[in-house]
Motif scaffolding. Structure first.
Motif, PDB file in Angstrom:
ATOM      1  N   LEU A  86       4.393  11.007 -12.227  1.00  0.00           N
ATOM      2  CA  LEU A  86       4.900  10.748 -10.891  1.00  0.00           C
ATOM      3  C   LEU A  86       5.307   9.277 -10.767  1.00  0.00           C
ATOM      4  N   PRO A  87       6.192   8.953  -9.865  1.00  0.00           N
ATOM      5  CA  PRO A  87       6.607   7.553  -9.684  1.00  0.00           C
ATOM      6  C   PRO A  87       5.440   6.692  -9.216  1.00  0.00           C
ATOM      7  N   PRO A  88       5.459   5.389  -9.511  1.00  0.00           N
ATOM      8  CA  PRO A  88       4.330   4.524  -9.127  1.00  0.00           C
ATOM      9  C   PRO A  88       4.272   4.211  -7.647  1.00  0.00           C
ATOM     10  N   ARG A  89       5.312   4.501  -6.901  1.00  0.00           N
ATOM     11  CA  ARG A  89       5.327   4.217  -5.466  1.00  0.00           C
ATOM     12  C   ARG A  89       5.635   5.503  -4.691  1.00  0.00           C
ATOM     13  N   LEU A  90       4.954   5.636  -3.571  1.00  0.00           N
ATOM     14  CA  LEU A  90       5.123   6.804  -2.717  1.00  0.00           C
ATOM     15  C   LEU A  90       5.482   6.317  -1.313  1.00  0.00           C
ATOM     16  N   ILE A  91       6.645   6.704  -0.828  1.00  0.00           N
ATOM     17  CA  ILE A  91       7.138   6.286   0.481  1.00  0.00           C
ATOM     18  C   ILE A  91       6.883   7.413   1.483  1.00  0.00           C
ATOM     19  N   ALA A  92       6.250   7.056   2.586  1.00  0.00           N
ATOM     20  CA  ALA A  92       5.910   8.044   3.616  1.00  0.00           C
ATOM     21  C   ALA A  92       6.134   7.427   4.992  1.00  0.00           C
ATOM     22  N   ASP A  93       5.940   8.232   6.036  1.00  0.00           N
ATOM     23  CA  ASP A  93       6.151   7.741   7.395  1.00  0.00           C
ATOM     24  C   ASP A  93       4.830   7.260   7.995  1.00  0.00           C
ATOM     25  N   LYS A  94       4.815   7.081   9.302  1.00  0.00           N
ATOM     26  CA  LYS A  94       3.649   6.511   9.974  1.00  0.00           C
ATOM     27  C   LYS A  94       2.421   7.405   9.928  1.00  0.00           C
ATOM     28  N   ALA A  95       2.616   8.689   9.682  1.00  0.00           N
ATOM     29  CA  ALA A  95       1.470   9.598   9.618  1.00  0.00           C
ATOM     30  C   ALA A  95       0.540   9.262   8.459  1.00  0.00           C
ATOM     31  N   TRP A  96       1.035   8.541   7.462  1.00  0.00           N
ATOM     32  CA  TRP A  96       0.240   8.175   6.291  1.00  0.00           C
ATOM     33  C   TRP A  96      -0.329   6.763   6.404  1.00  0.00           C
ATOM     34  N   ASP A  97      -0.296   6.189   7.576  1.00  0.00           N
ATOM     35  CA  ASP A  97      -0.824   4.851   7.772  1.00  0.00           C
ATOM     36  C   ASP A  97      -2.349   4.908   7.827  1.00  0.00           C
ATOM     37  N   GLY A  98      -2.978   4.631   6.720  1.00  0.00           N
ATOM     38  CA  GLY A  98      -4.441   4.639   6.638  1.00  0.00           C
ATOM     39  C   GLY A  98      -4.896   3.840   5.433  1.00  0.00           C
TER      40      GLY A  98
END
Length: 213
Positions: free
Chosen positions: A114-126
């Motif tokens: 898998l890629p080393p970076r995962l981009i997500a939206d505000k729901a993953w802010d933790g």
């Protein structure tokens, strides 16, 4: 009442219109005394046939179905690469929170790395989720912070969030197929199989663009 039957024209109390109707009416005569088959009218054409709406009558139910803002639904999670091609897909009930399904989606990847970076939206802010992904999987989670969040965020890394539209395009590609846009299967594994089949078709189209799939 008893007594012999008579024709309509012999009854004196009937109106002239009914008397005329009685004189012009004749009983249908059929050969060999067999009853005629009723004509295939529009009312009887649908009898004896099985339609899809009869199979799923009533409320939506089955595995991986939960209540959300859109009603009872199945949540579809996906990870896309830099070209917008699928790397992993995962399904869950509509009542599950997005960030809780992160590890399950990563485990469902059908690629070796898998890629080393995962981009997500505000729901993953933790912070807990970010530390767990970095320590256990070596993946850096990039997500904009919420309004009530107190954590410090590097704006330089947040520039990558502008590429998140590629995973939204992936969902648009998958939902072109009616079998994926609307879940018809009661079993969750059958619906997941159609989603995975759609991912295979998308990847094959990129490898063989001249082949019509």
């Amino acid at each position: 009442m008893g007594g012999p039957s008579s024709s309509l024209s012999s009854v004196p109390d009937l109106s002239p219109a009914l008397s005329a109707l009685g004189r012009g009416w004749r009983a249908p005569s059929h050969s060999r005394g067999a009853a005629t088959r009723p004509r295939a009218t529009r009312r009887h054409q649908g009898r004896g046939r099985l339609h899809r709406r009869h199979l799923r009558a009533g409320e939506k139910r089955g595995a991986c179905v939960g209540k959300c803002r859109a009603g009872n639904a199945t949540k579809l999670m996906a990870i896309a690469d830099s070209d917008g091609l699928p790397l992993a897909v995962h399904i869950a009930g509509g009542n599950r929170f997005d960030s809780v399904l992160t590890e399950g989606t990563l485990d469902a990847a059908f690629v070796e790395s898998l890629p080393p970076r995962l981009i997500a939206d505000k729901a993953w802010d933790g912070r807990a989720l970010q530390l767990r992904l970095r320590q256990e999987r070596g993946i850096e989670l990039i997500a904009p912070k919420r309004k009530n969040s107190r954590r410090h965020q590097d704006g330089r890394m947040l520039r990558r969030y502008m590429r998140r539209w590629k995973v939204e395009r992936l969902f648009a590609w998958l939902k072109r197929w009616r079998r994926i846009a609307t879940r018809w299967e009661q079993k969750a594994e059958n619906f997941l199989g159609f989603v995975q089949l759609g991912c295979v078709v998308l990847r094959l189209r990129r490898l063989h663009p001249k082949t019509r799939l």
